[in-house]
Design a protein around this motif. Sequence first.
Motif, short mmCIF file in Angstrom:
data_model
loop_
_atom_site.label_atom_id
_atom_site.label_comp_id
_atom_site.label_asym_id
_atom_site.label_seq_id
_atom_site.Cartn_x
_atom_site.Cartn_y
_atom_site.Cartn_z
N VAL A 1 -38.54 -7.80 -36.34
CA VAL A 1 -39.51 -8.54 -37.15
C VAL A 1 -40.58 -9.11 -36.22
O VAL A 1 -40.26 -9.68 -35.17
N PRO A 2 -41.86 -8.97 -36.56
CA PRO A 2 -42.91 -9.57 -35.73
C PRO A 2 -42.65 -11.06 -35.50
O PRO A 2 -42.27 -11.78 -36.43
N ALA A 3 -42.83 -11.50 -34.27
CA ALA A 3 -42.45 -12.86 -33.87
C ALA A 3 -42.96 -13.95 -34.82
O ALA A 3 -42.19 -14.88 -35.15
N PRO A 4 -44.21 -13.92 -35.29
CA PRO A 4 -44.66 -15.01 -36.16
C PRO A 4 -43.95 -15.06 -37.51
O PRO A 4 -44.06 -16.07 -38.22
N LEU A 5 -43.22 -14.01 -37.89
CA LEU A 5 -42.54 -13.99 -39.19
C LEU A 5 -41.04 -14.21 -39.06
O LEU A 5 -40.29 -13.94 -40.00
N ARG A 6 -40.59 -14.72 -37.94
CA ARG A 6 -39.15 -14.89 -37.73
C ARG A 6 -38.62 -16.26 -38.14
O ARG A 6 -37.43 -16.52 -38.00
N THR A 7 -39.47 -17.13 -38.66
CA THR A 7 -39.00 -18.47 -39.05
C THR A 7 -37.99 -18.37 -40.19
O THR A 7 -36.99 -19.08 -40.21
N ALA A 8 -38.27 -17.51 -41.15
CA ALA A 8 -37.35 -17.31 -42.27
C ALA A 8 -37.15 -15.81 -42.46
O ALA A 8 -38.08 -15.10 -42.84
N VAL A 9 -35.96 -15.35 -42.17
CA VAL A 9 -35.59 -13.95 -42.40
C VAL A 9 -34.37 -14.00 -43.31
O VAL A 9 -33.31 -14.47 -42.92
N ASP A 10 -34.56 -13.54 -44.56
CA ASP A 10 -33.54 -13.77 -45.58
C ASP A 10 -33.32 -12.50 -46.40
O ASP A 10 -34.28 -11.88 -46.88
N TRP A 11 -32.06 -12.14 -46.57
CA TRP A 11 -31.68 -10.98 -47.39
C TRP A 11 -31.22 -11.47 -48.76
O TRP A 11 -30.60 -12.53 -48.88
N CYS A 12 -31.49 -10.68 -49.78
CA CYS A 12 -30.91 -10.92 -51.10
C CYS A 12 -30.69 -9.57 -51.77
O CYS A 12 -31.32 -8.58 -51.42
N GLU A 13 -29.74 -9.54 -52.68
CA GLU A 13 -29.41 -8.34 -53.43
C GLU A 13 -29.06 -7.15 -52.54
O GLU A 13 -29.18 -6.00 -52.95
N GLY A 14 -28.70 -7.40 -51.31
CA GLY A 14 -28.24 -6.34 -50.42
C GLY A 14 -29.33 -5.55 -49.76
O GLY A 14 -29.22 -5.19 -48.59
N ARG A 15 -30.44 -5.29 -50.47
CA ARG A 15 -31.48 -4.43 -49.90
C ARG A 15 -32.88 -5.01 -50.01
O ARG A 15 -33.87 -4.31 -49.86
N GLN A 16 -32.97 -6.30 -50.26
CA GLN A 16 -34.26 -6.98 -50.35
C GLN A 16 -34.38 -7.94 -49.17
O GLN A 16 -33.51 -8.78 -48.95
N LEU A 17 -35.46 -7.84 -48.41
CA LEU A 17 -35.67 -8.67 -47.23
C LEU A 17 -36.96 -9.47 -47.36
O LEU A 17 -37.99 -8.93 -47.77
N LEU A 18 -36.90 -10.74 -46.98
CA LEU A 18 -38.08 -11.58 -46.83
C LEU A 18 -38.19 -11.97 -45.37
O LEU A 18 -37.22 -12.46 -44.78
N ALA A 19 -39.36 -11.76 -44.78
CA ALA A 19 -39.65 -12.23 -43.42
C ALA A 19 -40.89 -13.11 -43.52
O ALA A 19 -41.94 -12.66 -43.99
N ALA A 20 -40.77 -14.37 -43.10
CA ALA A 20 -41.86 -15.33 -43.31
C ALA A 20 -42.04 -16.25 -42.12
O ALA A 20 -41.10 -16.52 -41.36
#
Length: 200
Positions: free
Chosen positions: A46-65
């Motif tokens: 994940v690009p460094a600026p988006l590593r504050t919140a890395v969260d999986w849901c539903e097994g195959r959905q990713l949020l990087a923020a």
Amino acid sequence: MAYPEQVFPFPFFGAGEADYYMWAEVHVRFGREPTSSQREVIVGTVPAPLRTAVDWCEGRQLLAASGLFLHGSVIRAYAATGDEPDRIGEDGWLYAAPSRIAALNADIEAWLIRIHDECPILAAYRAEDPDSGGTRLSPWHDWSLARLPGLLPELEQALDKGTHATSMAQGVMAMARRAGNLPRLGVFAKNVISWADGPA
């Protein structure tokens, strides 16, 4: 990143040169659930600026923020190469040089392509930030809108789940509405956000 017509690797809604105010986030929905080793690669790149919140849901959905101080993270992560320096805005916030923001945008695209090779991406989404002026949307985004009919069954199922997948589905539908695609597709979804509601 330039692609010839019709050879984009997967739909990326919000592709282009994004500007950011305080934060950034990218949603990724994979075609299947990544294995544990694939997740390790996906999260580890994940690009460094988006590593504050890395969260999986539903097994195959990713949020990087990012956090609320995205521009500081961008300044720490990327070198400035243009003539325009970092600056403090009239609102008192720090803004990274445009060349650093361009480096983040390129890094996001490169990351998405890399993880697509690891585990196929069904679709990716980055909201436009109206407080920063939005995104200069690219042909990749336009191409993605044309792929929307094939994604509708899955996106519409996610609208009522109250998860990151819901945020992505609402955002993609709002982008389609803004582009005038929803009436053409014959879509009505009660939980699609309107453009008056904020970022899409």
